[in-house]
Design a protein around this motif. Structure first.
Motif, PDB file in Angstrom:
ATOM      1  N   UNK A  17      -0.250  -5.445   5.948  1.00  0.00           N
ATOM      2  CA  UNK A  17      -1.320  -4.470   6.110  1.00  0.00           C
ATOM      3  C   UNK A  17      -1.195  -3.750   7.439  1.00  0.00           C
ATOM      4  N   UNK A  53      -0.176  -4.900  -4.052  1.00  0.00           N
ATOM      5  CA  UNK A  53      -0.739  -5.459  -2.830  1.00  0.00           C
ATOM      6  C   UNK A  53       0.319  -5.480  -1.719  1.00  0.00           C
ATOM      7  N   UNK A  54      -0.040  -4.974  -0.598  1.00  0.00           N
ATOM      8  CA  UNK A  54       0.875  -4.918   0.528  1.00  0.00           C
ATOM      9  C   UNK A  54       0.482  -5.998   1.529  1.00  0.00           C
ATOM     10  N   UNK A  55       1.315  -6.974   1.684  1.00  0.00           N
ATOM     11  CA  UNK A  55       0.966  -8.072   2.569  1.00  0.00           C
ATOM     12  C   UNK A  55       1.112  -7.681   4.034  1.00  0.00           C
ATOM     13  N   UNK A  81     -11.801  -4.504   0.098  1.00  0.00           N
ATOM     14  CA  UNK A  81     -12.390  -3.354  -0.570  1.00  0.00           C
ATOM     15  C   UNK A  81     -13.740  -3.749  -1.152  1.00  0.00           C
ATOM     16  N   UNK A  84      -6.970   3.340  -0.726  1.00  0.00           N
ATOM     17  CA  UNK A  84      -8.409   3.137  -0.826  1.00  0.00           C
ATOM     18  C   UNK A  84      -9.138   3.593   0.416  1.00  0.00           C
ATOM     19  N   UNK A  99      -4.360 -10.604  -1.226  1.00  0.00           N
ATOM     20  CA  UNK A  99      -3.955  -9.794  -0.091  1.00  0.00           C
ATOM     21  C   UNK A  99      -5.136  -9.237   0.669  1.00  0.00           C
ATOM     22  N   UNK A 100      -4.863  -8.589   1.749  1.00  0.00           N
ATOM     23  CA  UNK A 100      -5.930  -8.064   2.605  1.00  0.00           C
ATOM     24  C   UNK A 100      -6.705  -6.935   1.956  1.00  0.00           C
ATOM     25  N   UNK A 101      -6.165  -6.374   0.884  1.00  0.00           N
ATOM     26  CA  UNK A 101      -6.931  -5.325   0.209  1.00  0.00           C
ATOM     27  C   UNK A 101      -8.218  -5.872  -0.387  1.00  0.00           C
ATOM     28  N   UNK A 146     -13.221  -7.027  -4.884  1.00  0.00           N
ATOM     29  CA  UNK A 146     -12.186  -7.861  -5.486  1.00  0.00           C
ATOM     30  C   UNK A 146     -11.402  -8.558  -4.393  1.00  0.00           C
TER      31      UNK A 146
END
Lengths: 186, 291
Positions: B248, B244-246, A140, B220, A135-137, A128
Motif C-alpha cells: 500500500x 489487492x495490493x499488499x 474502505x 477507491x 489487505x489494507x484496502x 469489507x
C-alpha cells in the motif's frame, strides 16, 4: 420492591418533591418502575441465550488488523432500551463468504418491545476486509443504511448489492431510535 | 434540613448535571411532559421548504423533469416516518423521518429544509443552544442515473432554528463524482481528464468512486495534489490494479490527455444543470437543546 440505585433515586426525588413541590410523585414512581424492567436495562448481545440469533447469512465479525482488533469486544450486534424508550445499538455483523447479496436478508430481529413506530433507516457504515489476512484496502468504508421494520422488528442492511463478495461487515455503533411504545406513562 | 438542590443534582444518577437542567427535567416529570412527535409541516409551527415534501414515497419521478429517467422510485420507504421532532425531558431533541422531492424537481444544497421552533413564554422550544452540526444521509443522482448515498452535515442555526445542508459537503460529493468517467491507464498511471478545467480551488479534494485502473482495478481514493497551467491535475492514489495490493502506498498520475475515455464535467445541481438530491434521512439524529 424498589431497591439499589432505583431506590436511591426514588428517595432523592421524594425528598426533593417534599422540599420544592416539583415532582408529581406518582409519575416518578412509574418512571422508576419502568427502570426495573431488567430485561432491557443492560446491553443484550445478539446470539446470547434468550436473545435473537444472527440471521443465516451473517456471522461474528472478528477484526484482525492492527487497531481494529480492539473491536473484538463487539463482534456481534448489541442492543438495549433505556428508560426513555430509546433503543441503542452497537457492535458489528459480518456477511458470510457465500452470501450472494440477496435482498431482504435479515441480520437479526429485535424483541417486540423494541420495535419502532415507523420503518426506521439509520445511517450506517459498511465495508469489507479488516479481517486477518486481508489487505489494507479493508479500510474502505461505505455509507449505508440499517433498515428496521416497524412490523417485524427485522434488522436489515438497506444497500446489499455490495454484499455479494467475501468479508463484508456493517457497524451498529452510535445508533439510536425511539421504540413505538416508548411512552413513559406519567 | 431541607435538601439542597445542588447536592441532589450532583448525586442524582451519579451525574454532575447542571442545576437548571435538573429543574427542567423534574418539572417535566411533574407535568408528565413526555412529548409526542411533532410532524414538520403539520404541527402549526413549522413547514418544509420547497421542493421538499413529507411522504409521497410511492410517486415515481417525472421523466420530463431534470432528473435522469432511470431514477428509482422511493417506494421502499413507504413505511418510513415523516420528518418529526420532539424534546425529551433529559434535554435532548430527537429527529426522525425521511423527506423527499416526491417526483418533482431535484433539490439543491441551497434549498432550506425547515426551521425548528423557538421558545415562547409557555415552552422552551426545540433549538440548540449553539449552532449544531448533525449527520444526515442523502440520496443523490448524477446525470447518468447513478445513485449514491452520502453522509453529510446538516447545520442547525441556534438563533433561527433553520436546518440547512452544508454546501462544503456538496463540494466533496461532486468532486467525488467528477472522476467517475476517468480512466487510469494501467502501467502509465495517468488519468484522462482532458478539458476538465480544474483550478487551484480543487486542490486536496478527493474522489472515491469508479476511477478505473486498467484491468480489474478500481481506485477507491485519490486526491488532487497539483493543478497546472492547462487546468490539468496531478493526483495521489492508492494503486489497486490487479486486485489487492499488499504494498500500500501513494502513486502519482499526471495528465495530459491519455487514453480514450473523455472526461465528463457535468456534475452540477439545480438550475445550473441536471442531477440532484431526492431524499434526506433524519432517523437517529439527536442533539442537546437550549435550556
Amino acid at each position: 420492591v424498589i431497591s439499589g440505585q432505583a431506590r436511591s433515586a426514588y428517595d432523592r426525588l421524594r425528598a426533593l418533591a417534599a422540599a420544592r413541590d416539583l415532582v408529581d410523585f406518582e409519575a416518578t414512581r412509574r418512571l422508576i418502575d419502568l427502570s426495573k424492567n431488567s430485561a432491557f436495562r443492560s446491553w443484550q448481545q445478539v446470539g446470547d441465550p434468550g436473545n435473537p440469533a444472527l440471521g443465516s447469512n451473517w456471522t461474528t465479525a472478528v477484526f484482525g488488523i492492527d487497531k481494529w482488533t480492539a473491536e473484538a469486544r463487539y463482534t456481534k450486534p448489541w442492543y438495549f432500551r433505556d428508560n426513555w424508550g430509546f433503543v441503542h445499538l452497537r457492535g458489528h455483523a459480518r456477511a458470510i463468504p457465500s452470501y450472494d447479496g440477496s435482498a431482504g436478508t435479515i441480520i437479526f430481529t429485535l424483541p417486540p418491545d423494541l420495535w419502532p413506530e415507523f420503518d426506521t433507516y439509520l445511517p450506517a457504515h459498511s465495508g469489507w476486509a479488516l479481517f486477518a489476512g486481508d489487505g489494507p484496502e479493508g479500510y474502505v468504508v461505505y455509507d449505508n443504511l440499517i433498515w428496521i421494520s416497524r412490523d417485524t422488528g427485522d434488522v436489515r442492511i438497506e444497500f446489499y448489492a455490495d454484499f455479494g463478495e467475501d468479508h463484508k461487515w456493517v457497524t451498529f455503533n452510535n445508533m439510536m431510535f425511539r421504540a413505538a411504545n416508548a411512552g413513559v406513562a406519567v | 434540613m431541607r435538601p439542597k438542590i445542588p447536592d441532589l443534582a450532583r448525586d442524582f444518577n451519579g451525574l454532575d448535571v447542571a442545576i437548571k437542567r435538573n429543574q427542567i427535567r423534574l418539572t417535566s416529570l411533574k407535568y408528565g411532559i413526555i412529548e409526542d412527535w411533532h410532524t414538520v409541516g403539520r404541527d402549526g409551527m413549522t413547514q418544509l421548504g420547497p421542493p421538499w415534501i413529507q411522504g409521497n414515497f410511492n410517486t415515481t419521478v417525472d421523466p420530463t423533469d431534470s432528473f435522469p429517467d432511470s431514477l428509482v422510485p422511493l417506494t421502499q420507504y413507504a413505511a418510513a416516518a415523516p420528518l418529526s421532532y420532539f424534546r425529551n425531558p433529559d434535554g435532548f431533541v430527537h429527529l426522525r423521518g425521511l423527506i423527499s422531492v416526491g417526483g418533482g424537481d431535484p433539490a439543491t444544497f441551497t434549498d432550506d429544509l425547515f426551521a425548528l421552533p423557538g421558545p415562547t413564554p409557555t415552552r422552551r422550544g426545540w433549538r440548540p443552544e449553539r449552532d449544531e452540526n448533525i449527520h444526515v444521509l442523502l440520496r443523490t443522482w448524477d446525470t447518468s442515473g447513478n445513485m449514491a448515498m452520502n453522509h453529510v452535515l446538516c447545520r442547525i442555526d441556534a438563533t433561527t432554528g433553520l436546518v440547512t445542508l452544508r454546501s462544503a459537503d456538496a463540494d466533496y460529493i461532486f468532486n467525488d463524482w467528477q472522476f467517475r468517467s476517468a480512466t487510469l491507464v494501467a502501467g502509465s498511471q495517468i488519468i484522462n481528464c482532458a478539458g476538465a478545467g480544474f483550478s487551484s480551488a480543487d486542490l486536496d479534494k478527493f474522489t472515491s468512486t469508479s476511477l478505473s485502473a486498467g484491468p480489474g482495478g478500481e481506485i477507491w481514493k485519490a486526491k488532487i495534489i497539483q493543478v497546472n497551467s492547462a487546468s490539468q491535475i496531478k493526483v495521489e492514489y492508492a494503486p489497486t490494479a490487479g486486485g489487492v495490493d499488499s504494498d500500500f502506498g501513494w502513486g502519482t498520475a499526471w495528465p495530459p490527455v491519455h487514453g480514450t475515455t473523455p472526461f465528463d464535467p457535468v456534475w452540477s445541481f439545480g438550475a445550473d444543470g441536471p442531477g440532484g438530491i431526492d431524499l434526506v434521512v433524519f432517523d437517529g439524529v439527536s442533539f442537546e437543546a437550549a435550556l
